[in-house]
Scaffold this motif. Sequence first.
Motif, PDB file in Angstrom:
ATOM      1  N   GLU A 155      25.858  48.617  40.750  1.00  0.00           N
ATOM      2  CA  GLU A 155      25.530  49.160  42.280  1.00  0.00           C
ATOM      3  C   GLU A 155      26.472  48.439  43.195  1.00  0.00           C
ATOM      4  OE1 GLU A 155      21.715  48.497  43.366  1.00  0.00           O
ATOM      5  OE2 GLU A 155      20.477  49.312  41.691  1.00  0.00           O
ATOM      6  N   ARG A 156      26.994  47.193  42.967  1.00  0.00           N
ATOM      7  CA  ARG A 156      27.815  46.733  44.163  1.00  0.00           C
ATOM      8  C   ARG A 156      29.395  46.327  43.190  1.00  0.00           C
ATOM      9  NH1 ARG A 156      25.543  43.840  48.193  1.00  0.00           N
ATOM     10  NH2 ARG A 156      23.248  44.048  48.137  1.00  0.00           N
ATOM     11  N   ALA A 157      29.467  46.327  42.066  1.00  0.00           N
ATOM     12  CA  ALA A 157      30.670  45.781  41.448  1.00  0.00           C
ATOM     13  C   ALA A 157      30.838  46.582  40.087  1.00  0.00           C
ATOM     14  CB  ALA A 157      30.306  44.361  40.847  1.00  0.00           C
ATOM     15  N   GLY A 158      32.147  46.863  39.911  1.00  0.00           N
ATOM     16  CA  GLY A 158      32.620  47.339  38.608  1.00  0.00           C
ATOM     17  C   GLY A 158      33.540  46.633  37.806  1.00  0.00           C
ATOM     18  N   LEU A 159      34.050  47.085  36.777  1.00  0.00           N
ATOM     19  CA  LEU A 159      34.837  46.128  36.065  1.00  0.00           C
ATOM     20  C   LEU A 159      36.104  47.345  35.387  1.00  0.00           C
ATOM     21  CD1 LEU A 159      33.019  44.237  33.649  1.00  0.00           C
ATOM     22  CD2 LEU A 159      33.813  43.539  35.815  1.00  0.00           C
ATOM     23  N   GLY A 160      37.560  46.865  35.775  1.00  0.00           N
ATOM     24  CA  GLY A 160      38.363  47.516  35.495  1.00  0.00           C
ATOM     25  C   GLY A 160      39.496  46.931  34.491  1.00  0.00           C
ATOM     26  N   PRO A 161      40.498  47.333  34.350  1.00  0.00           N
ATOM     27  CA  PRO A 161      41.650  46.764  33.532  1.00  0.00           C
ATOM     28  C   PRO A 161      42.552  45.704  34.557  1.00  0.00           C
ATOM     29  CG  PRO A 161      42.514  48.612  34.266  1.00  0.00           C
ATOM     30  CD  PRO A 161      41.005  48.775  34.724  1.00  0.00           C
ATOM     31  N   PHE A 162      42.677  44.456  33.815  1.00  0.00           N
ATOM     32  CA  PHE A 162      43.511  43.499  34.373  1.00  0.00           C
ATOM     33  C   PHE A 162      44.816  44.200  34.754  1.00  0.00           C
ATOM     34  CE2 PHE A 162      45.118  39.052  33.777  1.00  0.00           C
ATOM     35  CZ  PHE A 162      44.441  38.388  34.881  1.00  0.00           C
ATOM     36  N   SER A 163      45.419  44.029  35.733  1.00  0.00           N
ATOM     37  CA  SER A 163      46.672  44.859  36.166  1.00  0.00           C
ATOM     38  C   SER A 163      47.772  43.936  36.861  1.00  0.00           C
ATOM     39  CB  SER A 163      46.182  46.063  37.330  1.00  0.00           C
ATOM     40  OG  SER A 163      47.277  46.505  37.711  1.00  0.00           O
ATOM     41  N   SER A 164      49.034  44.297  36.213  1.00  0.00           N
ATOM     42  CA  SER A 164      50.106  43.715  36.842  1.00  0.00           C
ATOM     43  C   SER A 164      50.337  44.093  38.359  1.00  0.00           C
ATOM     44  CB  SER A 164      51.383  43.897  35.969  1.00  0.00           C
ATOM     45  OG  SER A 164      51.521  45.321  35.844  1.00  0.00           O
ATOM     46  N   ASN A 165      49.984  45.262  38.608  1.00  0.00           N
ATOM     47  CA  ASN A 165      49.948  45.531  40.050  1.00  0.00           C
ATOM     48  C   ASN A 165      49.103  44.505  41.071  1.00  0.00           C
ATOM     49  OD1 ASN A 165      51.742  47.687  39.364  1.00  0.00           O
ATOM     50  ND2 ASN A 165      49.597  49.125  39.313  1.00  0.00           N
ATOM     51  N   LEU A 166      48.348  43.857  40.522  1.00  0.00           N
ATOM     52  CA  LEU A 166      47.379  43.018  41.080  1.00  0.00           C
ATOM     53  C   LEU A 166      47.530  41.336  41.163  1.00  0.00           C
ATOM     54  CD1 LEU A 166      44.013  44.915  40.678  1.00  0.00           C
ATOM     55  CD2 LEU A 166      45.566  44.922  42.800  1.00  0.00           C
ATOM     56  N   VAL A 167      48.753  41.167  40.517  1.00  0.00           N
ATOM     57  CA  VAL A 167      48.893  39.847  40.246  1.00  0.00           C
ATOM     58  C   VAL A 167      49.028  38.796  41.377  1.00  0.00           C
ATOM     59  CG1 VAL A 167      50.614  38.191  39.035  1.00  0.00           C
ATOM     60  CG2 VAL A 167      50.035  40.015  37.688  1.00  0.00           C
ATOM     61  N   ASP A 168      49.658  39.411  42.372  1.00  0.00           N
ATOM     62  CA  ASP A 168      50.009  38.635  43.697  1.00  0.00           C
ATOM     63  C   ASP A 168      48.343  38.325  44.126  1.00  0.00           C
ATOM     64  OD1 ASP A 168      52.536  39.224  43.094  1.00  0.00           O
ATOM     65  OD2 ASP A 168      53.091  39.752  44.879  1.00  0.00           O
ATOM     66  N   LEU A 169      47.831  39.371  44.316  1.00  0.00           N
ATOM     67  CA  LEU A 169      46.309  39.090  44.830  1.00  0.00           C
ATOM     68  C   LEU A 169      45.548  38.156  43.927  1.00  0.00           C
ATOM     69  CD1 LEU A 169      44.490  40.101  46.978  1.00  0.00           C
ATOM     70  CD2 LEU A 169      43.683  42.008  45.476  1.00  0.00           C
ATOM     71  N   TYR A 170      45.659  38.184  42.632  1.00  0.00           N
ATOM     72  CA  TYR A 170      45.039  37.414  41.686  1.00  0.00           C
ATOM     73  C   TYR A 170      45.548  35.898  42.043  1.00  0.00           C
ATOM     74  CZ  TYR A 170      44.248  41.405  38.260  1.00  0.00           C
ATOM     75  OH  TYR A 170      43.931  42.413  37.900  1.00  0.00           O
ATOM     76  N   TRP A 171      46.747  35.493  42.203  1.00  0.00           N
ATOM     77  CA  TRP A 171      47.224  34.461  42.625  1.00  0.00           C
ATOM     78  C   TRP A 171      46.625  34.034  43.895  1.00  0.00           C
ATOM     79  CZ3 TRP A 171      50.661  33.348  46.836  1.00  0.00           C
ATOM     80  CH2 TRP A 171      51.119  32.022  46.863  1.00  0.00           C
ATOM     81  N   GLN A 172      46.677  34.737  45.015  1.00  0.00           N
ATOM     82  CA  GLN A 172      45.918  34.413  46.103  1.00  0.00           C
ATOM     83  C   GLN A 172      44.568  33.638  45.998  1.00  0.00           C
ATOM     84  OE1 GLN A 172      46.213  37.502  49.114  1.00  0.00           O
ATOM     85  NE2 GLN A 172      48.682  37.791  48.702  1.00  0.00           N
ATOM     86  N   TRP A 173      43.855  34.591  45.304  1.00  0.00           N
ATOM     87  CA  TRP A 173      42.504  34.138  44.906  1.00  0.00           C
ATOM     88  C   TRP A 173      42.404  32.727  44.368  1.00  0.00           C
ATOM     89  CZ3 TRP A 173      41.329  39.485  42.439  1.00  0.00           C
ATOM     90  CH2 TRP A 173      40.918  40.411  43.377  1.00  0.00           C
ATOM     91  N   GLU A 174      43.320  32.605  43.369  1.00  0.00           N
ATOM     92  CA  GLU A 174      43.274  31.396  42.536  1.00  0.00           C
ATOM     93  C   GLU A 174      43.830  30.205  43.277  1.00  0.00           C
ATOM     94  OE1 GLU A 174      46.129  32.506  39.589  1.00  0.00           O
ATOM     95  OE2 GLU A 174      44.491  33.565  38.378  1.00  0.00           O
TER      96      GLU A 174
END
Length: 193
Positions: free
Chosen positions: A11-30
């Motif tokens: 209802e709130r969350a979904g899972l998709g592929p780990f993506s090279s397009n999002l690496v900068d965002l992953y880094w910001q969260w980390e």
Amino acid sequence: MHEPIVWIRGERAGLGPFSSNLVDLYWQWEQDPGVLVGYGRQTPDSLENRREGFQHQARGTDDQLRFTVYDVTTDPPTPAGTTAVLIDHHVRTGEFVIQLGPASRGNGIGTEATRLTLDYAFHVTNLRCVHLSVLSPNLAAIRAYEKAGFRRIGERRNSGYWLGKLANETLMDAIPADFPGPSAVRQAVEPDR
């Protein structure tokens, strides 16, 4: 920009592929202090190192499940965090890890993303047990893990730091027999049941 790929959703969350397009965002969260304290890590990482680390993670797909977590209440779904299960194939178990961006905490996305990751780990990857450790003062995380299907199984004493003070780690695990459901995987495979 294309709409993101979401393999399984709640209802709130979904899972998709780990993506090279999002690496900068992953880094910001980390690098967010809440994530650093939660993992007991004391130092930030460089963006260049994270990009290189992503390449290593992307190649190691046989021993890990890695997902981008999406907030599916937005249109299109918005990246909200990541989950991973680091698999030991010899004993069919895995270690669970999650991180959420600051804007995605406290609204049930983490709990549902955890449940969806367990759903995939048990019903697609066929793991017998998924386990984790969490710093014991992180009560919000412990409550979310319990709601998603994890149980407390013990404590590792004086094994981490929380806000500059020595802290224990709470050990938790989940097994398929305790999976709280509903199964988004089963619904995707057998939609008429």
